[in-house]
Design an enzyme around this catalytic site. Structure first.
Site, short mmCIF file in Angstrom:
data_model
loop_
_atom_site.label_atom_id
_atom_site.label_comp_id
_atom_site.label_asym_id
_atom_site.label_seq_id
_atom_site.Cartn_x
_atom_site.Cartn_y
_atom_site.Cartn_z
N HIS A 81 0.83 -1.19 0.00
CA HIS A 81 0.00 0.00 0.00
C HIS A 81 0.87 1.26 0.00
O HIS A 81 1.77 1.37 0.84
CB HIS A 81 -0.91 0.03 1.23
CG HIS A 81 -1.69 -1.22 1.45
ND1 HIS A 81 -1.98 -1.71 2.70
CD2 HIS A 81 -2.24 -2.10 0.57
CE1 HIS A 81 -2.68 -2.83 2.60
NE2 HIS A 81 -2.84 -3.09 1.31
N TYR A 102 2.78 2.33 13.62
CA TYR A 102 3.23 3.37 12.70
C TYR A 102 2.58 4.71 13.00
O TYR A 102 1.40 4.81 13.32
CB TYR A 102 3.00 2.98 11.24
CG TYR A 102 1.59 2.55 10.86
CD1 TYR A 102 0.74 3.42 10.20
CD2 TYR A 102 1.14 1.27 11.16
CE1 TYR A 102 -0.54 3.03 9.84
CE2 TYR A 102 -0.14 0.86 10.79
CZ TYR A 102 -0.97 1.76 10.14
OH TYR A 102 -2.25 1.37 9.79
#
Length: 471
Positions: free
Chosen positions: A70, A133
């Site tokens: 992605h 993240y």
């Protein structure tokens, strides 16, 4: 096994901007501790100050859980809280490194900065892996994304566990091969005031690439209440503000004062807030009118501001506001000449029509042609010059308006002796309208921008090209 005690260190990768960090992890019988994200230390080692706004955690139960590939329109700081992963990153940005691949393992002692547009994927190598993240934008359904199939033959990622033996979502299985991927383009550039003389020069300099937006007041009101939501601002990397109120004499009237402050200060304040909140570089065009002109030497960028009139006051106020934006360029210029009505064209017309003008001879400076100004702005952006204020005018010998008028007459084949030099006070003596005070010395020192590798054109040569129709 997590490695304890190693120093904070950086490893560059073949993918531009993709950087691996070794993180110090401190352990004892109770467990371990680390600074997973430490802005001051990490930016000192070259990490972009990317301004995270969201922290996400993906928990994975089993070995072999595989996700990706992605690419999103924001930056990521990827790390592991528990467990271990094999990570694969593929550059899906427009440009020469499109399709470049980098792989490595991450455990709690390693992290990686993933720049906007680089495809991200991973495979867990231990059970109970917590993949974390930070991102510098909130997820949006209107953002532009790109995806790549985990099994793409061109990328040829050597997965530790074969893809036919792991858990993958049906959605990830259907991502396109590299040949069918839509690359993520660069962050957009917004040029305001696109119909003005500098705006037209910026259009000629930057062209009509799809990532460049040219706007006028008709389609983007910089003083409007909805400016903050008028664009998806996180998609923009640069705003070049070429919109300004420049009627220096009218600015001395009640209505002009209001309009000058609205265009030159209120609008700039709104742009500065948007730039700061969204990590955008703001380019602001300033003026020699921020000085009183009393200096006997060229003005450097660090000289104290001392504007004489309303116009200069609004430009000085805007300079102070823009200086607070983390990424900014204040371009201080003077005596701008471009496409449209201006001093040079007026003098050329008077010469042609046999009119002998009286021209001010006690103001000194240099002409600045808009194509040179636009090229200088692009140079600062392309070279990622240090943020700050830069003087940018034509180079060459400083001259008075009367000297320049004489040069126009001479270049166009007329007698320069037809020019009569007079003082500023004489020139405006018969005026019944308000007159803005002018700096007597508008000469700006060009050493700083020259140190960036940009050489401003000599105004005399630019003048000759301009009058010959080459500019």
């Amino acid at each position: 096994m997590t490695e304890y005690g190693k120093p904070l260190a950086v490893t560059e990768t073949p993918v531009p901007g993709l950087v691996v960090f070794d993180l110090p992890v401190h352990g004892d019988p109770r467990g371990w501790f680390k600074e997973n994200w430490q802005r001051e230390k990490m930016t000192a080692l070259g990490l972009p100050d990317f301004g995270p706004v969201q922290n996400n955690i993906s928990f994975n139960d089993a070995v072999g859980t595989t996700r990706g590939i992605h690419a999103e329109p924001w930056d990521k700081w990827v790390s592991v809280a528990t467990g271990r992963i094999f990570g694969a990153w593929v550059d899906l940005r427009e440009g020469p490194t499109f399709g470049a691949v980098y792989t490595t393992e991450l455990d709690p002692s390693r992290a990686i900065f993933v720049p906007r547009g680089v495809g991200n994927s991973y495979q867990t190598l231990e059970p109970d892996t917590a993949y974390t993240y930070l991102v510098n934008d909130h997820w949006s359904p209107t953002a532009t994304y790109s995806f790549l199939n985990l099994a793409d033959e061109t990328a040829a990622i050597d997965w530790p566990i074969p893809l036919d033996q792991v858990e993958i979502s049906e959605k990830d299985k259907k991502h396109p091969r590299l040949a069918d991927v839509t690359p993520i383009g660069p962050r957009k550039i917004l040029v305001t005031g696109a119909n003005g003389q500098l705006g037209r020069a910026l259009r000629a300099e930057f062209g009509d690439a799809s990532h460049i937006d040219y706007t006028t007041r008709d389609d983007l009101d910089l003083t409007g209440p909805d400016l903050a939501t008028a664009r998806r601002w996180r998609d923009y990397g640069t705003i070049i503000n070429a919109a300004a109120y420049t009627a220096v004499d009218t600015a001395e009237t009640p209505d002009g004062r209001r309009d000058a402050w609205a265009a030159n200060v209120t609008a700039v304040t709104a742009l500065a807030r948007i730039a700061t909140e969204n990590g955008i570089t703001l380019v602001h065009v300033s003026s020699d009118y921020v000085y009183d002109g009393a200096s006997d030497t060229p003005y450097t960028e660090g000289e104290p501001l001392s504007p004489l009139g309303v116009y200069g006051q609004t430009k000085a106020a805007a300079d102070a506001i823009v200086a607070t934006v983390p990424r900014h360029y204040i371009i201080r210029t003077s005596w701008v000449i471009g496409d449209g009505k201006n001093f040079v064209r007026i003098m050329a017309s008077l010469a042609q029509r046999g009119i002998d003008p009286r021209v001010v001879n006690d103001q000194t400076g240099r002409l600045t042609f808009t194509d040179d100004l636009a090229a200088g702005i692009r140079h600062l952006l392309d070279t990622d010059a240090v943020s700050g204020t830069y003087n940018l005018t034509g180079s060459g010998q400083p001259s008075t308006w009367a000297d320049i008028a004489a040069q126009v007459f001479e270049v166009t084949g007329h007698d320069s002796a037809r020019i009569t030099g007079i003082s500023t006070d004489e020139y405006f003596a018969s005026s019944t309208a308000p007159v803005a005070p002018r700096p007597r010395n508008s000469t700006l020192d060009l050493a700083k921008i020259r140190k960036t590798g940009y050489a401003p054109a000599d105004w005399n040569e630019s003048l000759r090209r301009y009058l010959a129709g080459e500019s």
